[in-house]
Design a protein around this motif. Sequence first.
Motif, PDB file in Angstrom:
ATOM      1  N   ILE A   1       0.770  -1.083   0.008  1.00  0.00           N
ATOM      2  CA  ILE A   1      -0.108  -0.006  -0.026  1.00  0.00           C
ATOM      3  C   ILE A   1       0.907   1.131  -0.235  1.00  0.00           C
ATOM      4  N   HIS A   2       1.898   1.041   0.843  1.00  0.00           N
ATOM      5  CA  HIS A   2       2.867   2.373   0.690  1.00  0.00           C
ATOM      6  C   HIS A   2       3.290   2.848  -0.801  1.00  0.00           C
ATOM      7  N   ASP A   3       3.730   1.918  -1.513  1.00  0.00           N
ATOM      8  CA  ASP A   3       3.960   2.134  -2.863  1.00  0.00           C
ATOM      9  C   ASP A   3       2.881   2.857  -3.633  1.00  0.00           C
ATOM     10  N   LEU A   4       1.605   3.168  -3.260  1.00  0.00           N
ATOM     11  CA  LEU A   4       0.770   4.027  -4.044  1.00  0.00           C
ATOM     12  C   LEU A   4       0.962   5.469  -3.817  1.00  0.00           C
ATOM     13  N   LYS A   5       1.867   5.783  -2.910  1.00  0.00           N
ATOM     14  CA  LYS A   5       2.158   7.302  -2.886  1.00  0.00           C
ATOM     15  C   LYS A   5       2.999   7.599  -4.046  1.00  0.00           C
ATOM     16  N   SER A   6       3.571   6.971  -4.690  1.00  0.00           N
ATOM     17  CA  SER A   6       4.344   7.158  -5.949  1.00  0.00           C
ATOM     18  C   SER A   6       3.427   6.886  -7.170  1.00  0.00           C
ATOM     19  N   LEU A   7       2.322   6.457  -6.970  1.00  0.00           N
ATOM     20  CA  LEU A   7       1.479   6.228  -8.362  1.00  0.00           C
ATOM     21  C   LEU A   7       1.410   7.235  -9.183  1.00  0.00           C
ATOM     22  N   GLY A   8       1.176   8.503  -8.684  1.00  0.00           N
ATOM     23  CA  GLY A   8       1.038   9.424  -9.718  1.00  0.00           C
ATOM     24  C   GLY A   8       2.219  10.025 -10.317  1.00  0.00           C
ATOM     25  N   ALA A   9       3.218   9.984  -9.771  1.00  0.00           N
ATOM     26  CA  ALA A   9       4.440  10.054 -10.429  1.00  0.00           C
ATOM     27  C   ALA A   9       4.845   9.060 -11.728  1.00  0.00           C
ATOM     28  N   LEU A  10       4.385   7.813 -11.237  1.00  0.00           N
ATOM     29  CA  LEU A  10       4.620   6.900 -12.007  1.00  0.00           C
ATOM     30  C   LEU A  10       3.700   6.991 -13.316  1.00  0.00           C
ATOM     31  N   LEU A  11       2.389   7.222 -13.144  1.00  0.00           N
ATOM     32  CA  LEU A  11       1.564   7.299 -14.117  1.00  0.00           C
ATOM     33  C   LEU A  11       1.786   8.662 -15.178  1.00  0.00           C
ATOM     34  N   GLU A  12       2.422   9.566 -14.295  1.00  0.00           N
ATOM     35  CA  GLU A  12       2.739  10.937 -15.116  1.00  0.00           C
ATOM     36  C   GLU A  12       3.417  10.713 -16.352  1.00  0.00           C
ATOM     37  N   ASN A  13       4.078   9.770 -16.437  1.00  0.00           N
ATOM     38  CA  ASN A  13       5.040   9.527 -17.516  1.00  0.00           C
ATOM     39  C   ASN A  13       4.375   8.769 -18.760  1.00  0.00           C
ATOM     40  N   TYR A  14       3.038   8.255 -18.701  1.00  0.00           N
ATOM     41  CA  TYR A  14       2.542   7.441 -19.684  1.00  0.00           C
ATOM     42  C   TYR A  14       1.125   7.811 -20.200  1.00  0.00           C
ATOM     43  N   GLN A  15       0.680   7.993 -21.251  1.00  0.00           N
ATOM     44  CA  GLN A  15      -0.518   8.423 -21.892  1.00  0.00           C
ATOM     45  C   GLN A  15      -1.307   7.168 -21.660  1.00  0.00           C
ATOM     46  N   ASP A  16      -0.803   5.873 -21.863  1.00  0.00           N
ATOM     47  CA  ASP A  16      -1.860   4.737 -21.699  1.00  0.00           C
ATOM     48  C   ASP A  16      -1.058   3.572 -20.917  1.00  0.00           C
ATOM     49  N   PHE A  17      -1.817   2.630 -20.436  1.00  0.00           N
ATOM     50  CA  PHE A  17      -1.041   1.618 -19.771  1.00  0.00           C
ATOM     51  C   PHE A  17      -1.749   0.525 -19.433  1.00  0.00           C
ATOM     52  N   VAL A  18      -1.458  -0.553 -19.002  1.00  0.00           N
ATOM     53  CA  VAL A  18      -2.226  -1.845 -18.279  1.00  0.00           C
ATOM     54  C   VAL A  18      -1.644  -2.062 -17.005  1.00  0.00           C
TER      55      VAL A  18
ATOM     56  N   GLY B   1      -6.624  15.006 -17.750  1.00  0.00           N
ATOM     57  CA  GLY B   1      -5.898  14.406 -16.532  1.00  0.00           C
ATOM     58  C   GLY B   1      -6.404  13.364 -15.797  1.00  0.00           C
ATOM     59  N   ARG B   2      -7.711  12.928 -16.252  1.00  0.00           N
ATOM     60  CA  ARG B   2      -8.299  11.459 -15.565  1.00  0.00           C
ATOM     61  C   ARG B   2      -7.843  10.455 -16.534  1.00  0.00           C
TER      62      ARG B   2
ATOM     63  N   THR C   1     -10.550   8.452 -11.577  1.00  0.00           N
ATOM     64  CA  THR C   1      -9.453   9.325 -11.134  1.00  0.00           C
ATOM     65  C   THR C   1      -8.242   8.480 -10.809  1.00  0.00           C
ATOM     66  N   GLU C   2      -7.487   9.263 -10.280  1.00  0.00           N
ATOM     67  CA  GLU C   2      -6.201   8.680  -9.775  1.00  0.00           C
ATOM     68  C   GLU C   2      -6.488   7.753  -8.488  1.00  0.00           C
ATOM     69  N   ASP C   3      -7.412   8.598  -7.751  1.00  0.00           N
ATOM     70  CA  ASP C   3      -7.909   7.926  -6.640  1.00  0.00           C
ATOM     71  C   ASP C   3      -8.691   6.746  -6.794  1.00  0.00           C
ATOM     72  N   ASP C   4      -9.387   6.586  -7.910  1.00  0.00           N
ATOM     73  CA  ASP C   4      -9.833   5.159  -8.296  1.00  0.00           C
ATOM     74  C   ASP C   4      -9.148   4.280  -8.537  1.00  0.00           C
ATOM     75  N   ILE C   5      -8.133   4.384  -9.170  1.00  0.00           N
ATOM     76  CA  ILE C   5      -7.173   3.644  -9.780  1.00  0.00           C
ATOM     77  C   ILE C   5      -6.420   3.013  -8.376  1.00  0.00           C
ATOM     78  N   ALA C   6      -5.907   4.108  -7.519  1.00  0.00           N
ATOM     79  CA  ALA C   6      -5.079   3.511  -6.466  1.00  0.00           C
ATOM     80  C   ALA C   6      -6.124   2.554  -5.480  1.00  0.00           C
ATOM     81  N   HIS C   7      -7.384   2.745  -5.405  1.00  0.00           N
ATOM     82  CA  HIS C   7      -8.360   1.953  -4.822  1.00  0.00           C
ATOM     83  C   HIS C   7      -8.208   0.511  -5.516  1.00  0.00           C
ATOM     84  N   TYR C   8      -8.436   0.594  -6.944  1.00  0.00           N
ATOM     85  CA  TYR C   8      -8.219  -0.728  -7.502  1.00  0.00           C
ATOM     86  C   TYR C   8      -7.071  -1.517  -7.382  1.00  0.00           C
ATOM     87  N   ILE C   9      -6.062  -0.773  -7.232  1.00  0.00           N
ATOM     88  CA  ILE C   9      -4.641  -1.382  -7.059  1.00  0.00           C
ATOM     89  C   ILE C   9      -4.788  -2.122  -5.758  1.00  0.00           C
TER      90      ILE C   9
END
Length: 320
Positions: A63-80, A101-102, A112-120
């Motif tokens: 769960i702690h890794d989710l703090k860096s999720l935004g920085a990670l996703l910022e680099n990519y327009q699409d992902f899986v 930005g969603r 949203t980014e929060d939705d993705i974090a909850h999913y993860i």
Amino acid sequence: MMLPWQKLRRMGIVGMNQRNADYIMVHNPRRFYPMVDDKLLTKKLALQAGIAVPDLYGVIEVIHDLKSLGALLENYQDFVIKPAHGSGGRGILVMSKTKQGRYRKSSGQIMTEDDIAHYISNILGGEYSLGGVPDVAMIEYQVKFNLLFESISYQGVPDIRVIVFRGLPVMAMLRLPTRISDGKANLHQGAVGAGIDIGTGVILSAVCRDSLVYEHPDTGNSISGLKIPDWDTILELAAGCADLVGIGYMGVDVVLDRDLGPLVLELNARPGLAIQLANQAGLLSRLRTVEDLDSVPPLPAERAQMAKQNFSVESMGGLV
């Protein structure tokens, strides 16, 4: 009058009990299962062996890794996003960034980014993993499907399932996403399964929800007769995966990226049997042909060519 089970036996259809007893238990040592069931480990092994796979962008382990999720996703327009121990396509999230930005799922739903974090966080808790055990989330390159499939696929990325036995590809099918499968190439969720001639890479027949179809249910375009590009490479990749993990009877899932070509998506030590329905043919005669071989060629390319010679529709005298 021929009874249903007699007809299936005559067609050489392999059932679940026979698959488990004669092939999975005999040819798949359990000590090698983690190499297949753990998609993260499979990807690392493939990269070490030089087998083409989608790039790994990042891994969320706690769960702690989710703090860096935004920085990670910022680099990519699409992902899986996928669970490392998921099965049957469960838990896979295909995302693209919007101008606001969603993020948009392949089905069109906005998150949203929060939705993705909850999913993860649900992935980490084991919601999609085999046995419900704690898991890790992989974030990787989103495959751009070959435009050849645009007319016979709905939103998601088609993939090719190849059954490999003793290193030889013996049967293959193309799995095409549909509206009812939510854009996923999963037959249990309603995707189309189209049988492929091993010898030529040409689509032979197709099924959806266990019924024969001749056109894609959403696009209305004809499926049969299409020739899969890079067919030799696909067979060679599938054959090479047998050397990768030491599993004798397996399913190899390959995708065709429009820029990168064939990529191995994942492996399966317990591949389903619907591929027989898609091909309108049984696996048994092909498996027994391979069983009767004293040895198989050492190189994947040689095994791929042997498969083409032995299991093409022409060499087998039709669909059997």
